[in-house]
Scaffold this motif. Structure first.
Motif, mmCIF file in Angstrom:
data_model
loop_
_atom_site.group_PDB
_atom_site.id
_atom_site.type_symbol
_atom_site.label_atom_id
_atom_site.label_comp_id
_atom_site.label_asym_id
_atom_site.label_seq_id
_atom_site.Cartn_x
_atom_site.Cartn_y
_atom_site.Cartn_z
ATOM 1 N N ALA A 182 1.086 -1.212 0.104
ATOM 2 C CA ALA A 182 -0.295 0.154 -0.075
ATOM 3 C C ALA A 182 0.524 1.642 0.294
ATOM 4 O O ALA A 182 0.546 2.124 -0.720
ATOM 5 C CB ALA A 182 -0.826 0.178 1.164
ATOM 6 N N LEU A 183 1.883 0.966 0.262
ATOM 7 C CA LEU A 183 2.708 2.871 0.347
ATOM 8 C C LEU A 183 4.172 2.631 -0.521
ATOM 9 O O LEU A 183 4.918 3.021 -0.916
ATOM 10 C CB LEU A 183 4.363 2.042 2.096
ATOM 11 N N GLY A 184 3.774 1.391 -1.679
ATOM 12 C CA GLY A 184 4.838 1.592 -2.500
ATOM 13 C C GLY A 184 5.622 0.245 -3.711
ATOM 14 O O GLY A 184 6.311 0.425 -3.855
ATOM 15 N N ALA A 185 5.666 -0.872 -2.168
ATOM 16 C CA ALA A 185 7.118 -1.248 -2.264
ATOM 17 C C ALA A 185 6.716 -2.413 -3.332
ATOM 18 O O ALA A 185 4.929 -2.312 -4.143
ATOM 19 C CB ALA A 185 7.148 -2.569 -1.003
ATOM 20 N N ASP A 186 7.487 -2.509 -4.449
ATOM 21 C CA ASP A 186 7.160 -3.606 -5.499
ATOM 22 C C ASP A 186 8.045 -5.078 -5.029
ATOM 23 O O ASP A 186 8.166 -5.242 -3.627
ATOM 24 C CB ASP A 186 8.156 -3.585 -6.666
ATOM 25 N N GLU A 187 7.733 -6.209 -5.765
ATOM 26 C CA GLU A 187 8.255 -7.855 -5.036
ATOM 27 C C GLU A 187 10.176 -7.644 -4.456
ATOM 28 O O GLU A 187 10.141 -8.336 -3.857
ATOM 29 C CB GLU A 187 8.534 -8.732 -5.964
ATOM 30 N N ARG A 188 10.577 -6.142 -5.028
ATOM 31 C CA ARG A 188 12.363 -6.489 -4.603
ATOM 32 C C ARG A 188 11.707 -5.481 -3.618
ATOM 33 O O ARG A 188 12.893 -6.766 -2.342
ATOM 34 C CB ARG A 188 13.246 -5.668 -5.572
ATOM 35 N N ALA A 189 11.066 -4.563 -2.837
ATOM 36 C CA ALA A 189 11.220 -3.671 -1.746
ATOM 37 C C ALA A 189 10.632 -4.932 -0.459
ATOM 38 O O ALA A 189 11.116 -4.967 0.287
ATOM 39 C CB ALA A 189 10.778 -3.170 -1.982
ATOM 40 N N ILE A 190 9.535 -6.052 -0.779
ATOM 41 C CA ILE A 190 8.988 -6.873 0.106
ATOM 42 C C ILE A 190 10.286 -8.015 0.214
ATOM 43 O O ILE A 190 10.116 -8.229 1.817
ATOM 44 C CB ILE A 190 7.631 -7.835 -0.539
ATOM 45 N N GLY A 191 11.081 -8.342 -0.483
ATOM 46 C CA GLY A 191 12.007 -9.154 -0.411
ATOM 47 C C GLY A 191 12.559 -8.910 0.517
ATOM 48 O O GLY A 191 13.869 -9.081 1.463
ATOM 49 N N VAL A 192 13.117 -7.764 0.579
ATOM 50 C CA VAL A 192 14.834 -6.794 0.951
ATOM 51 C C VAL A 192 14.022 -6.451 2.787
ATOM 52 O O VAL A 192 14.624 -7.201 3.768
ATOM 53 C CB VAL A 192 14.353 -5.594 0.739
ATOM 54 N N ILE A 193 12.494 -6.330 2.762
ATOM 55 C CA ILE A 193 12.145 -5.733 3.960
ATOM 56 C C ILE A 193 11.842 -7.318 4.908
ATOM 57 O O ILE A 193 12.302 -7.801 6.002
ATOM 58 C CB ILE A 193 10.696 -5.650 4.186
ATOM 59 N N ALA A 194 11.165 -7.985 4.022
ATOM 60 C CA ALA A 194 11.000 -9.300 4.744
ATOM 61 C C ALA A 194 12.584 -10.041 5.298
ATOM 62 O O ALA A 194 13.066 -10.632 6.384
ATOM 63 C CB ALA A 194 10.318 -10.692 3.479
ATOM 64 N N GLY A 195 13.887 -10.095 4.303
ATOM 65 C CA GLY A 195 15.220 -9.926 4.616
ATOM 66 C C GLY A 195 15.832 -9.570 6.031
ATOM 67 O O GLY A 195 16.194 -9.847 6.306
ATOM 68 N N VAL A 196 14.863 -8.212 6.003
ATOM 69 C CA VAL A 196 15.782 -7.590 7.504
ATOM 70 C C VAL A 196 14.719 -7.935 8.841
ATOM 71 O O VAL A 196 15.869 -7.918 9.851
ATOM 72 C CB VAL A 196 14.983 -5.752 7.257
ATOM 73 N N TYR A 197 14.126 -8.637 8.317
ATOM 74 C CA TYR A 197 13.734 -9.817 9.739
ATOM 75 C C TYR A 197 15.058 -10.518 10.516
ATOM 76 O O TYR A 197 14.710 -10.483 12.208
ATOM 77 C CB TYR A 197 11.841 -9.975 9.087
ATOM 78 N N PRO B 167 -10.643 -0.162 0.178
ATOM 79 C CA PRO B 167 -10.098 0.248 -0.266
ATOM 80 C C PRO B 167 -9.149 1.479 0.080
ATOM 81 O O PRO B 167 -7.908 2.199 0.273
ATOM 82 C CB PRO B 167 -11.423 1.727 -0.533
ATOM 83 N N ASP B 168 -8.973 0.789 2.032
ATOM 84 C CA ASP B 168 -7.825 1.730 2.626
ATOM 85 C C ASP B 168 -7.453 0.303 3.183
ATOM 86 O O ASP B 168 -7.483 -0.179 4.323
ATOM 87 C CB ASP B 168 -8.602 2.210 3.899
ATOM 88 N N MET B 169 -6.173 0.242 2.051
ATOM 89 C CA MET B 169 -5.210 -1.401 2.465
ATOM 90 C C MET B 169 -4.079 -1.080 3.891
ATOM 91 O O MET B 169 -3.935 -1.635 3.990
ATOM 92 C CB MET B 169 -4.651 -1.730 1.493
ATOM 93 N N ALA B 170 -3.713 0.587 3.096
ATOM 94 C CA ALA B 170 -2.308 1.105 4.581
ATOM 95 C C ALA B 170 -3.387 0.996 5.631
ATOM 96 O O ALA B 170 -2.459 0.290 6.764
ATOM 97 C CB ALA B 170 -2.428 2.885 3.924
ATOM 98 N N GLY B 171 -4.555 1.573 6.488
ATOM 99 C CA GLY B 171 -4.586 1.659 7.160
ATOM 100 C C GLY B 171 -5.834 0.496 7.682
ATOM 101 O O GLY B 171 -5.288 0.022 9.203
ATOM 102 N N THR B 172 -6.053 -0.861 7.377
ATOM 103 C CA THR B 172 -6.314 -1.768 7.792
ATOM 104 C C THR B 172 -5.321 -2.518 8.240
ATOM 105 O O THR B 172 -4.968 -3.791 8.962
ATOM 106 C CB THR B 172 -7.196 -2.645 6.812
ATOM 107 N N SER B 173 -4.057 -2.476 7.113
ATOM 108 C CA SER B 173 -2.962 -3.826 7.877
ATOM 109 C C SER B 173 -2.161 -2.494 8.773
ATOM 110 O O SER B 173 -1.284 -3.478 9.567
ATOM 111 C CB SER B 173 -1.552 -3.287 6.323
ATOM 112 N N ALA B 174 -2.286 -1.390 9.152
ATOM 113 C CA ALA B 174 -2.060 -1.039 10.048
ATOM 114 C C ALA B 174 -2.490 -0.780 10.809
ATOM 115 O O ALA B 174 -1.954 -1.591 12.667
ATOM 116 C CB ALA B 174 -1.421 0.917 9.807
ATOM 117 N N LEU B 175 -3.884 -1.341 11.056
ATOM 118 C CA LEU B 175 -5.042 -1.795 12.374
ATOM 119 C C LEU B 175 -3.984 -2.876 13.057
ATOM 120 O O LEU B 175 -3.817 -3.381 13.878
ATOM 121 C CB LEU B 175 -6.005 -1.806 12.178
ATOM 122 N N ALA B 176 -4.233 -3.979 11.733
ATOM 123 C CA ALA B 176 -3.686 -5.659 12.102
ATOM 124 C C ALA B 176 -2.562 -5.720 12.786
ATOM 125 O O ALA B 176 -2.203 -6.164 13.801
ATOM 126 C CB ALA B 176 -3.424 -5.742 10.674
#
Length: 412
Positions: A37-52, A159-168
């Motif tokens: 929702a914040l504009g990440a692509d597949e590569r960015a998702i991989g980086v964020i998952a790797g930083v974990y 429609p508010d994917m950023a808001g609902t994911s933040a709530l989760a």
């Protein structure tokens, strides 16, 4: 302190692990959706998952050393604080780099909790109880992996994917904090004699040379990488195939439910097949099923594949723990478990980053083919592993039970 006996501590540990793992399992797909929702692509998702997994790489072995020569329980509340804080702060973050940082904090908390918990199981279980107790312990992880994705899927959407994911993510942080309620009096007192008997620090090289330790580490790495990429990339596959987040949550929870079922029948399976054959067959089937996820199959077929895959993946983690613990030298078992977790985290850094690269080049289903290849290699490793852990080096003496009893009770 004598291992074995009353197992009320194990039940409390399973409950605490369920809430801690549930928070992480709810947060991981929520992080992916919020990043998208914040504009990440597949590569960015991989980086964020790797930083974990990045921060834990540097602290796993020191934490294991500390636990070998001290108490296990203090790591558990520290882990809960970091998990809950990482989840909540990921929900409040408004940039991809901030999400990556708090994802790393979450991963560090998970490592602290798991090192303390696994060391507790190893220390407070008799050798013939370890397969069973590690299997029961990992049911806590599977329960969390069952509930977490469903809860995330129920909250995320619209429609508010950023808001609902933040709530989760905020809900995940609150849920993880519930683990505190089960951590009371979970560790038996350690006598001064027990501390003195631990002896000098065992070099890491000697631990890694122990027969059975490298195989256990690699199998664990492959199985956890598969679970991790499934959690991080199935939402991306769902977005591309038009599968709703709620259904993705159900599919991930179905895999976790199958893993629980596997661990409930682990002891009979060990008696029937033995450790080597069971690990080999399940890794091989998991390799084929992971590769099959790359095919454009209907949702019902994907559900069947994930259920069988979850059952197969349920074998690797508890049996790799027992293999490493029984193969490691006396007085270095927490360090050996930490080395196993270091391997896991190395896989969690490399696998998502590689998956992001592969997905960017060949499509979002390609990481599952990569996982299939990794699990195929792990099946070969399991086949070539010794039928039983070699135990301590000959000059270090034997553990408490005869080998014949270990073989019979562990199903080796």
């Amino acid at each position: 302190m004598r291992p074995g006996g009353n197992r009320g501590w194990l039940l409390r540990l399973v409950i605490a692990f369920s809430f801690a793992q549930g928070a992480v399992s709810m947060a991981r797909p929520a992080v992916s959706y919020r990043a998208l929702a914040l504009g990440a692509d597949e590569r960015a998702i991989g980086v964020i998952a790797g930083v974990y997994a990045l921060l834990p790489l540097f602290v796993a072995v020191p934490l294991g050393r500390r636990t070998d020569h001290g108490r296990c329980a203090p790591l558990l509340p520290v882990g809960v604080v970091l998990i809950s804080g990482g989840c909540a702060l990921s929900g409040l973050a408004d940039s991809l780099w901030a999400m990556a940082v708090w994802s790393g904090v979450m991963g560090l908390g998970h490592l602290c909790f798991v090192i303390g918990a696994q060391s507790l199981v190893a220390r407070q279980s008799a050798p013939h109880e370890q397969d069973r107790n590690f299997g029961h312990f990992t049911i806590g992880a599977s329960l969390g992996q069952l509930v977490g994705p469903i809860a995330a899927g129920a909250l995320i959407g619209g429609p508010d994917m950023a808001g609902t994911s933040a709530l989760a993510l905020l809900v995940a942080g609150a849920g993880g904090a519930v683990a505190f309620t089960s951590l009371w009096r979970i560790e038996r007192p350690v006598t001064a004699n027990s501390r003195r008997e631990q002896g000098e620090r065992v070099p890491v090289q000697r631990i890694l040379r122990a027969r059975g330790v490298p195989a256990g580490i690699f199998i664990s790495l492959a199985v956890l990488s598969a679970t991790d990429i499934l959690t991080a990339y199935l939402p991306v596959v769902g977005e591309h195939r038009g599968i709703a987040p709620a259904m993705i949550g159900v599919l991930l929870s179905l895999r976790a439910a199958a893993t629980i079922a596997c661990r409930l029948v682990l002891t009979p399976l060990l008696r029937l097949l033995g450790r080597t054959l069971l690990l080999t067959v399940t890794c091989l089937l998991a390799a084929l099923l992971c590769a099959g996820i790359a095919l454009p199959v209907p949702v019902w077929a994907l559900a069947v594949m994930l259920a069988v895959l979850g059952f197969c993946l349920g074998v690797g983690q508890p049996l790799s723990m027992t293999t490493v613990v029984q193969a490691a030298p006396e007085g270095a078992r927490s360090t050996a478990l930490a080395l196993r977790l270091t391997g896991n985290r190395l896989g969690q850094v490399a696998a998502p980053a590689s998956a992001g690269l592969v997905a960017g080049l060949a499509g979002v289903a390609a990481p599952f083919v990569m996982l299939g290849a990794l699990l195929l290699v792990s099946a070969g490793t399991a086949l070539r592993a010794p039928a039983r852990p070699a135990g301590e080096p000959e000059d270090a003496g034997e553990a408490s039970l005869p080998r014949a009893i270990l073989r019979r009770k562990s199903g080796i």
